[in-house]
Structure formats: C-alpha cells, structure tokens
Design a protein around this motif. Structure first.
Motif, PDB file in Angstrom:
ATOM      1  N   UNK A 101       0.860  -1.177   0.000  1.00 49.97           N
ATOM      2  CA  UNK A 101       0.000   0.000   0.000  1.00 49.97           C
ATOM      3  C   UNK A 101       0.900   1.232   0.000  1.00 49.97           C
ATOM      4  N   UNK A 102       0.344   2.368  -0.305  1.00 46.62           N
ATOM      5  CA  UNK A 102       1.130   3.584  -0.427  1.00 46.62           C
ATOM      6  C   UNK A 102       1.860   3.913   0.869  1.00 46.62           C
ATOM      7  N   UNK A 103       3.153   4.247   0.761  1.00 45.79           N
ATOM      8  CA  UNK A 103       3.943   4.620   1.933  1.00 45.79           C
ATOM      9  C   UNK A 103       4.232   6.119   1.971  1.00 45.79           C
ATOM     10  N   UNK A 104       3.522   6.887   1.151  1.00 45.92           N
ATOM     11  CA  UNK A 104       3.723   8.335   1.175  1.00 45.92           C
ATOM     12  C   UNK A 104       3.082   8.916   2.437  1.00 45.92           C
ATOM     13  N   UNK A 105       3.578  10.080   2.873  1.00 43.40           N
ATOM     14  CA  UNK A 105       3.067  10.720   4.077  1.00 43.40           C
ATOM     15  C   UNK A 105       2.669  12.163   3.776  1.00 43.40           C
ATOM     16  N   UNK A 106       1.669  12.681   4.473  1.00 45.32           N
ATOM     17  CA  UNK A 106       1.186  14.038   4.194  1.00 45.32           C
ATOM     18  C   UNK A 106       1.850  15.109   5.050  1.00 45.32           C
ATOM     19  N   UNK A 107       1.817  16.309   4.596  1.00 47.52           N
ATOM     20  CA  UNK A 107       2.021  17.530   5.381  1.00 47.52           C
ATOM     21  C   UNK A 107       3.458  17.840   5.792  1.00 47.52           C
ATOM     22  N   UNK A 108       4.399  16.960   5.507  1.00 44.65           N
ATOM     23  CA  UNK A 108       5.784  17.276   5.821  1.00 44.65           C
ATOM     24  C   UNK A 108       6.449  16.252   6.723  1.00 44.65           C
ATOM     25  N   UNK A 109       7.770  16.383   6.834  1.00 46.17           N
ATOM     26  CA  UNK A 109       8.579  15.408   7.572  1.00 46.17           C
ATOM     27  C   UNK A 109       8.393  15.540   9.079  1.00 46.17           C
ATOM     28  N   UNK A 110       8.485  14.385   9.761  1.00 46.16           N
ATOM     29  CA  UNK A 110       8.508  14.365  11.224  1.00 46.16           C
ATOM     30  C   UNK A 110       9.927  14.531  11.754  1.00 46.16           C
ATOM     31  N   UNK A 111      10.919  14.477  10.863  1.00 48.75           N
ATOM     32  CA  UNK A 111      12.325  14.524  11.270  1.00 48.75           C
ATOM     33  C   UNK A 111      12.789  15.974  11.356  1.00 48.75           C
ATOM     34  N   UNK A 112      13.476  16.300  12.434  1.00 44.35           N
ATOM     35  CA  UNK A 112      14.033  17.644  12.622  1.00 44.35           C
ATOM     36  C   UNK A 112      15.331  17.749  11.833  1.00 44.35           C
ATOM     37  N   UNK A 113      15.388  18.646  10.871  1.00 48.50           N
ATOM     38  CA  UNK A 113      16.567  18.778  10.004  1.00 48.50           C
ATOM     39  C   UNK A 113      17.653  19.651  10.614  1.00 48.50           C
ATOM     40  N   UNK A 114      17.430  20.168  11.819  1.00 48.50           N
ATOM     41  CA  UNK A 114      18.382  21.103  12.409  1.00 48.50           C
ATOM     42  C   UNK A 114      19.515  20.502  13.217  1.00 48.50           C
ATOM     43  N   UNK A 115      19.313  19.401  13.957  1.00 50.57           N
ATOM     44  CA  UNK A 115      20.362  18.910  14.849  1.00 50.57           C
ATOM     45  C   UNK A 115      21.592  18.378  14.123  1.00 50.57           C
ATOM     46  N   UNK A 116      22.706  18.387  14.826  1.00 56.37           N
ATOM     47  CA  UNK A 116      23.953  17.819  14.311  1.00 56.37           C
ATOM     48  C   UNK A 116      23.748  16.346  13.983  1.00 56.37           C
ATOM     49  N   UNK A 117      24.270  15.914  12.846  1.00 56.07           N
ATOM     50  CA  UNK A 117      24.159  14.529  12.423  1.00 56.07           C
ATOM     51  C   UNK A 117      23.063  14.279  11.402  1.00 56.07           C
ATOM     52  N   UNK A 118      22.152  15.230  11.222  1.00 55.08           N
ATOM     53  CA  UNK A 118      21.106  15.054  10.200  1.00 55.08           C
ATOM     54  C   UNK A 118      21.767  14.925   8.831  1.00 55.08           C
ATOM     55  N   UNK A 119      21.258  14.016   7.997  1.00 55.67           N
ATOM     56  CA  UNK A 119      21.865  13.755   6.692  1.00 55.67           C
ATOM     57  C   UNK A 119      20.838  13.888   5.573  1.00 55.67           C
ATOM     58  N   UNK A 120      21.340  14.275   4.417  1.00 60.78           N
ATOM     59  CA  UNK A 120      20.491  14.263   3.228  1.00 60.78           C
ATOM     60  C   UNK A 120      21.345  14.004   1.994  1.00 60.78           C
TER      61      UNK A 120
END
Length: 524
Positions: A101-120
């Motif tokens: 089934x679809x694994x897309x999520x609405x409204x934006x990420x739950x992950x905080x992109x600010x802390x040290x160690x965040x990757x993209x």
C-alpha cells in the motif's frame, strides 16, 4: 497505611464468608477475596522481594506495570521518531511496503533537520528516470568460476532456530518470488530453506552443516552441501554486529530433530560455538581457508562477514590478500547496531564499530590497497529505507542486507520477546502453537512486496540524484549537518582515500600508523 489494602482484602474475605447463604453473590466474593488474601499472606511472609513484603497484594502491581511499560511506551507515549531500536515511522514504512500500500506521508517530515548529524542526499537538476529492474550487482572476483548476480537488497543472516520454521519458509519463498538472496545464518541450511530462493550459506565457528564430530571443519561434508545449486555463495562469519567476539552455546534442550538435522549435531546434545574459528589462526591462514572453500565449492563466491574491530586487524587481512594473491569475493560489514535474538547488554551497547565507521574503514582499506574491483562490499545494520541504502552505497557498499526489515515484513511488532520463545507473531519462536499465527503464503508475499517497493524507492532516490545505479553515487553527494549553521559533504567529514593510497604513500593517509602495525602473520 501500606497494609490497608491487604487488611481490606482480608475484611472483604471475612464479610463474604459471613454473607454466605444470605446472598447468591457471596461465593463470588469468597473466591475473589480469598485468592487475593492468599497472595497477600504469601507476600507478607516471603523474603525475596522487599516491595511485596512491605506492600502485600498491591506490591504485585509493580511487576504488572513493569511488564506493561514497553507496550504503553510503544503504542501511547512515543512520538513518531522516538522509539528504539526502530521507531514508529520506520516500522510503519516497512509494514506499508510489505502490504503493498502507499507509503507516502502528508504535510511534511517528522524529522528535525536542524540537529547535528542530520543527513540528506544532494539531488540533481539533471534527474533521471528510475530503473529499479537494473539494480543488481555481480559478485565474484577474478578467481571465482561461478559469479552470482545479486539483488541490491537481500535478507540478512537469521538462522533456523532463532526464527521459526514458518518464518524461514516464508522468507525463502519471498526471496524466490522477488529474485533476491536469503542468508541462512550460521544455523546452516535446513529443510525450511528449500523453497527455491537463492541461498547464501553462512559458516560460523561451529561449522554447522559441515561439522566433524569433534567440532572442526569437515571438508568433504562442506563439499557435499556446497554442491547444491540453490546455494549461490558461501559466507564465513568472523563476527556479528550485535555481539562481536562472543561465542555461543546451544543448549541440548533446544536441539530438536530438525535443528540437529540441519546443523549436523546429535539430538539433545549441547553444542558450543567458540568465539574464534578453529580452521585458521592468522590472516594468512584465513586466506588459505578462503581458497580451500572456493575450490571445494567448485568456484562459488566466498565471502567474509564481520563487525569492525581495530583497524590494524582488518588491514592485516588486506595485507594477507596482497601477500597471497587470494582474496574473498565479498565482505559483509555488520554494524554494531545490528540485531540478534539475545546478547549481553555490554556487547549490544558498547562492543564493535557502528556500521558507518566499519563501512568506511573497509572501503578505504580495499580502495587504498587496490582491491575494491575484486572484493565487493555489503553493508548490514539497521538499513530498511531507500535513503539508508543510498547513503551506505555512496560510502562504498555495493549492496545491502537487512534482517529486522524483513522480520517486520513477516509481521514482527518489536515486542522484544525474541529470547523468550514467546514471540506474539510466531516469527522468532519454536513454539508450534505460536507459529500458527504466521500464514506462510501471506507473509511470503509481504516479504516480496517489501523488497520490491524498497528497491523501487532506492531507484527513485538515485534518479533524483542524477544517477541510474547506486554504484554511481559518490560520497560528496551525502551531506551531513555539523552544526545548526554548517553542513559538509561526506568527503570532508570522513577521510576518503584515493585508489592505491595505501600502496603508494600510506604514511600520508589517516591509516598510515595502523597500516604499519598490521601484520598478516597474526591477529591482534
């Protein structure tokens, strides 16, 4: 006041007895308060538990809530990204993909992109069209007569014994349907692996499946088993991420007829797997063992699996490859964050290198010694998403193995009961009654779906980065946040060696001292 509940229970019992004959409900009170009174008396006079001795009856609530605590946290208290070892968002991702089934999520990420160690991963303005069907890799160096073309995602090592018969069967049928391999774990090839899926036979220090009566390696038994066409590759397990350097004891009570048949040991007899391999004691001897296995298997790919320890020890293996001209066809780097049915807390939390550290060391050693073209590299350790796979492959992995990801696909709910034989979903248990919950045809389809949808997600991630295959991802595409105001590419965070650097100028590399200390004639 602490005895008031206990005294109330005794009073209730007495009152119920007094009302017998006056009301039909009196016997229910006698039974209820009588049982509670017996518990209270037992608590009051026992000497093992201080809480129960001071708080008869009510003290037992502590154990109830202690048992209930992980379930309350998982289902009520934790946020989407707080859980351990896998959080709610990660588990839900696998469940959705397994159910197709679809694994897309609405409204934006739950992950905080600010802390040290965040990757993209840096995307490209020249994005490509995803090509998931092309995401395979050939495994087999120049001395391999029967190279194997493996999927980019496969089932990590999980033995029959740690998982139940139906779980193993569903995994293998899913692997057969999806065209990826199923690692047997060190428990050897059982009858439940025989459902058409490609197998990687893992050899631990117990040499199950090719074990002599004294526990040593039996070449003829190995040759007989390795001749099976379903077995595509052989993997020598040197250490495991969740408990590296720790041997194992299989109690005789657990050695059933099926387990004895698969492992080649007597029924009901306790079996010890030492923390080292009796077949070799030096890196040079290890390479000779690799060559022996390749010859006995008629040229099938032979690999090593390990959790990384001191750099000089892995570099000693690399020097042994150079000195002998013998190299394994692949190496699986297992991270310390990997899972297991049971391990001492000290080992799970503080022994062995995490996957990222071990992977980069292995990549630098092989590339720096000019061996990477002959020795493929796989990553294993808590990888379940397209991004997690892409990040590892950008740092040197050629493919990824997942264990707990496929357990979730089977229906695992992370109840943390793997070591009790009380798995509520019938995955990690030998209890036939509990295994009834696992319907093989349904779970095999979910295993196949999880693989298919995750590989498709990886293809989309690669396409967004402007490449058609993850082998074309480079470390500079992986960005890592260093502070709230600074992020760097992985090439600036990690010391990524150039090809041949350890051969031409090792002293100029961060591995120079370890390279000088590495001795192919000894471990340690």
């Amino acid at each position: 006041m602490r005895y008031l509940p206990f005294l109330s229970v005794l009073a209730g019992f007495g009152l119920s007895l007094a009302l017998v004959g006056a009301t039909p409900w009196a016997w229910a009170g006698v039974a209820l308060f009588g049982v509670a009174s017996l518990f209270g008396l037992a608590d009051y006079f026992q000497v093992q538990h201080a809480i129960r001795r001071n708080y008869p009856v009510t003290g037992r609530m502590r154990w109830f809530f202690y048992w209930l605590r992980p379930f309350l946290r998982q289902y009520i208290v934790e946020s989407e990204t707080e859980g351990r070892p896998f959080n709610h968002e990660q588990r839900t991702l696998v469940y959705r993909r397994a159910k197709d089934v679809s694994s897309v999520e609405p409204f934006g990420s739950h992950v905080d992109a600010g802390p040290e160690g965040y990757e993209w991963l840096s995307h490209s303005l020249a994005a490509k069209t995803p090509k998931p069907d092309s995401l395979r890799v050939q495994v087999g160096g120049r001395h391999c007569a029967k190279p194997h073309t493996a999927s980019i995602l496969n089932i990590s090592a999980m033995s029959f014994g740690s998982l139940g018969a139906k779980a193993i069967e569903a995994l293998n049928k899913g692997a057969a349907a999806g065209g990826f391999y199923h690692d047997t774990g060190e428990g050897a090839v059982s009858r439940h692996h025989r459902h058409g899926g490609d197998l990687v036979w893992e050899l631990g220090s117990g040499y199950f499946g090719c074990r002599a009566p004294d526990g040593s390696f039996d070449p003829q038994r190995f040759k007989d088993v390795a001749a099976d066409d379903q077995i595509k590759m052989i993997e020598v397990k040197l250490s495991q991420g969740a408990k590296p350097g720790h041997g194992g004891v299989l109690p005789g009570a657990k050695v059933s007829q099926e387990i004895a048949e698969a492992r080649g040991i007597p029924i009901g007899e306790t079996c010890i797997s030492p923390p080292y391999h009796p077949a070799f004691s030096t890196p040079l001897e290890m390479m000779a063992f690799v060559a022996q296995l390749r010859d006995l298997s008629n040229g099938k790919p032979i690999g090593l699996k390990l959790c990384m320890g001191p750099p000089r020890e892995f570099l000693a293996l690399v020097k042994a490859m150079l000195d002998t001209g013998i190299a394994p066809d692949f190496i699986v780097v297992d991270g310390a964050e990997g899972g297991t049915g049971a391990a001492p807390v000290e080992f799970q939390d503080h022994i062995g290198a995490p996957l990222r550290d071990g992977l980069i060391l292995a990549r630098n050693a092989l590339v720096g010694a000019g061996l990477k073209d002959d020795v493929a590299l796989a990553a294993s350790g808590k990888l379940i998403s397209g991004f997690g796979m892409a990040a590892s492959m950008a740092l040197g992995a050629d493919w990824v193995n997942s264990g707990r990801g496929f357990m979730f696909a089977l229906g695992c709910v992370q109840s943390l009961q793997c070591h009790t034989n009380h798995c509520p979903t019938g995955v990690a248990t030998q209890d036939i009654g509990r295994q009834r919950a696992l319907v093989v045809t349904d779970k095999a389809a979910r295993v196949r779906n999880f693989h298919h949808n995750t590989v498709h997600a990886l293809a989309e991630v690669c396409a967004a980065a402007g490449v058609e295959h993850p082998r074309d991802l480079t470390p500079d595409r992986l960005m890592i946040r260093m502070s709230p105001t600074e992020a760097k590419p992985a090439t600036d965070v990690y010391n990524i060696l150039d090809p041949g650097a350890l051969l031409s100028a090792p002293a100029r590399t961060p591995l120079g001292e370890a390279w000088a200390d590495a001795d192919p004639s000894r471990f340690g």
